[in-house]
Design a protein around this motif. Structure first.
Motif, mmCIF file in Angstrom:
data_model
loop_
_atom_site.group_PDB
_atom_site.id
_atom_site.type_symbol
_atom_site.label_atom_id
_atom_site.label_comp_id
_atom_site.label_asym_id
_atom_site.label_seq_id
_atom_site.Cartn_x
_atom_site.Cartn_y
_atom_site.Cartn_z
ATOM 1 N N LEU A 255 -5.888 1.832 -4.729
ATOM 2 C CA LEU A 255 -4.787 2.794 -4.812
ATOM 3 C C LEU A 255 -5.035 3.862 -5.875
ATOM 4 O O LEU A 255 -4.574 4.995 -5.732
ATOM 5 C CB LEU A 255 -3.467 2.065 -5.071
ATOM 6 N N THR A 256 -5.762 3.515 -6.912
ATOM 7 C CA THR A 256 -6.120 4.496 -7.937
ATOM 8 C C THR A 256 -7.110 5.513 -7.374
ATOM 9 O O THR A 256 -6.992 6.719 -7.627
ATOM 10 C CB THR A 256 -6.713 3.790 -9.170
ATOM 11 N N ARG A 257 -8.077 5.027 -6.582
ATOM 12 C CA ARG A 257 -9.072 5.917 -5.977
ATOM 13 C C ARG A 257 -8.464 6.785 -4.889
ATOM 14 O O ARG A 257 -8.904 7.918 -4.681
ATOM 15 C CB ARG A 257 -10.228 5.099 -5.402
ATOM 16 N N PHE A 258 -7.465 6.241 -4.169
ATOM 17 C CA PHE A 258 -6.871 6.951 -3.029
ATOM 18 C C PHE A 258 -5.345 6.929 -3.150
ATOM 19 O O PHE A 258 -4.665 6.175 -2.455
ATOM 20 C CB PHE A 258 -7.327 6.301 -1.712
ATOM 21 N N PRO A 259 -4.789 7.757 -4.036
ATOM 22 C CA PRO A 259 -3.353 7.691 -4.338
ATOM 23 C C PRO A 259 -2.430 8.094 -3.190
ATOM 24 O O PRO A 259 -1.234 7.804 -3.246
ATOM 25 C CB PRO A 259 -3.193 8.621 -5.541
ATOM 26 N N THR A 260 -2.963 8.704 -2.139
ATOM 27 C CA THR A 260 -2.096 9.095 -1.017
ATOM 28 C C THR A 260 -2.438 8.325 0.258
ATOM 29 O O THR A 260 -2.016 8.715 1.350
ATOM 30 C CB THR A 260 -2.203 10.614 -0.745
ATOM 31 N N ALA A 261 -3.198 7.243 0.138
ATOM 32 C CA ALA A 261 -3.647 6.486 1.319
ATOM 33 C C ALA A 261 -2.466 6.002 2.151
ATOM 34 O O ALA A 261 -1.456 5.540 1.625
ATOM 35 C CB ALA A 261 -4.494 5.295 0.884
ATOM 36 N N ARG A 262 -2.622 6.131 3.468
ATOM 37 C CA ARG A 262 -1.617 5.650 4.428
ATOM 38 C C ARG A 262 -2.344 4.898 5.538
ATOM 39 O O ARG A 262 -3.272 5.432 6.149
ATOM 40 C CB ARG A 262 -0.831 6.803 5.047
ATOM 41 N N PHE A 263 -1.914 3.672 5.773
ATOM 42 C CA PHE A 263 -2.515 2.832 6.802
ATOM 43 C C PHE A 263 -1.672 2.842 8.069
ATOM 44 O O PHE A 263 -0.439 2.893 8.004
ATOM 45 C CB PHE A 263 -2.616 1.376 6.315
ATOM 46 N N GLU B 281 -5.689 7.025 6.364
ATOM 47 C CA GLU B 281 -5.881 8.395 5.892
ATOM 48 C C GLU B 281 -5.942 8.316 4.377
ATOM 49 O O GLU B 281 -4.971 7.903 3.731
ATOM 50 C CB GLU B 281 -4.733 9.281 6.343
ATOM 51 N N LEU B 282 -7.091 8.701 3.812
ATOM 52 C CA LEU B 282 -7.301 8.541 2.382
ATOM 53 C C LEU B 282 -6.954 9.781 1.583
ATOM 54 O O LEU B 282 -6.891 9.734 0.368
ATOM 55 C CB LEU B 282 -8.754 8.140 2.111
ATOM 56 N N GLY B 283 -6.713 10.885 2.248
ATOM 57 C CA GLY B 283 -6.443 12.146 1.577
ATOM 58 C C GLY B 283 -7.588 13.109 1.819
ATOM 59 O O GLY B 283 -8.705 12.702 2.161
ATOM 60 N N ASP B 284 -7.324 14.402 1.655
ATOM 61 C CA ASP B 284 -8.326 15.454 1.858
ATOM 62 C C ASP B 284 -8.997 15.347 3.227
ATOM 63 O O ASP B 284 -10.185 15.642 3.377
ATOM 64 C CB ASP B 284 -9.391 15.412 0.763
ATOM 65 N N TYR C 104 0.797 -1.229 0.000
ATOM 66 C CA TYR C 104 0.000 0.000 0.000
ATOM 67 C C TYR C 104 0.827 1.275 0.000
ATOM 68 O O TYR C 104 0.531 2.216 -0.734
ATOM 69 C CB TYR C 104 -0.979 -0.008 1.182
ATOM 70 N N HIS C 105 1.872 1.333 0.811
ATOM 71 C CA HIS C 105 2.641 2.571 0.902
ATOM 72 C C HIS C 105 3.631 2.715 -0.248
ATOM 73 O O HIS C 105 3.820 3.826 -0.747
ATOM 74 C CB HIS C 105 3.347 2.671 2.249
ATOM 75 N N SER C 106 4.239 1.633 -0.674
ATOM 76 C CA SER C 106 5.176 1.705 -1.811
ATOM 77 C C SER C 106 4.458 1.638 -3.151
ATOM 78 O O SER C 106 5.053 1.909 -4.185
ATOM 79 C CB SER C 106 6.208 0.582 -1.722
ATOM 80 N N ARG C 107 3.187 1.211 -3.110
ATOM 81 C CA ARG C 107 2.358 1.179 -4.314
ATOM 82 C C ARG C 107 2.963 0.315 -5.405
ATOM 83 O O ARG C 107 2.894 0.624 -6.582
ATOM 84 C CB ARG C 107 2.091 2.596 -4.798
ATOM 85 N N ASP C 108 3.561 -0.803 -4.999
ATOM 86 C CA ASP C 108 4.216 -1.718 -5.938
ATOM 87 C C ASP C 108 3.178 -2.695 -6.488
ATOM 88 O O ASP C 108 2.658 -3.527 -5.744
ATOM 89 C CB ASP C 108 5.332 -2.475 -5.207
#
Length: 116
Positions: free
Chosen positions: A55-63, A82-85, A15-19
């Protein structure tokens, strides 16, 4: 590697590295996904598509795994994302880990807001 270390590494790599290739290193093929009212048998391709869509819907998501409980092959995470905004969701997932792969997940749909 402990279940807690596995879960954090999985979260960071997938999720964080978006691999896009990372899920194949952590999720069994197939993997059972238990949701309220249904059981899904998902291939690794299905799981990669599910994760890529998120990840496409929430490109800055952090778990953040706020609380984890591990017993044998299972680990439970009370997480926040945190999904952003300013949008935050909270949920609980239970993972069964066998031979270094997630073989089953129990997932209740997350709700809006941080844990109180």
């Amino acid at each position: 590697m402990t279940n807690e270390e596995f879960l954090q590494t999985y979260t960071d790599d997938v999720y964080h590295s978006r691999d896009p290739e990372a899920p194949a290193r952590y999720i069994a093929d197939p993997c059972l996904r238990h949701e309220a009212g249904k059981l899904l048998t998902m291939s690794i391709i299905d799981n990669q598509a599910r994760i890529t869509s998120f990840l496409t819907r929430f490109p800055t998501a952090r778990f953040r795994n706020k609380v984890t409980v591990s017993e044998g092959e299972h680990i439970t995470s009370c997480y926040e994302a945190e999904l952003g905004d300013g949008q935050v969701i909270s949920g609980i997932e239970v993972f069964r880990i066998v031979d270094g792969r997630i073989t089953e997940t129990w997932n209740a749909h997350p709700v809006s807001g941080a844990w109180g």
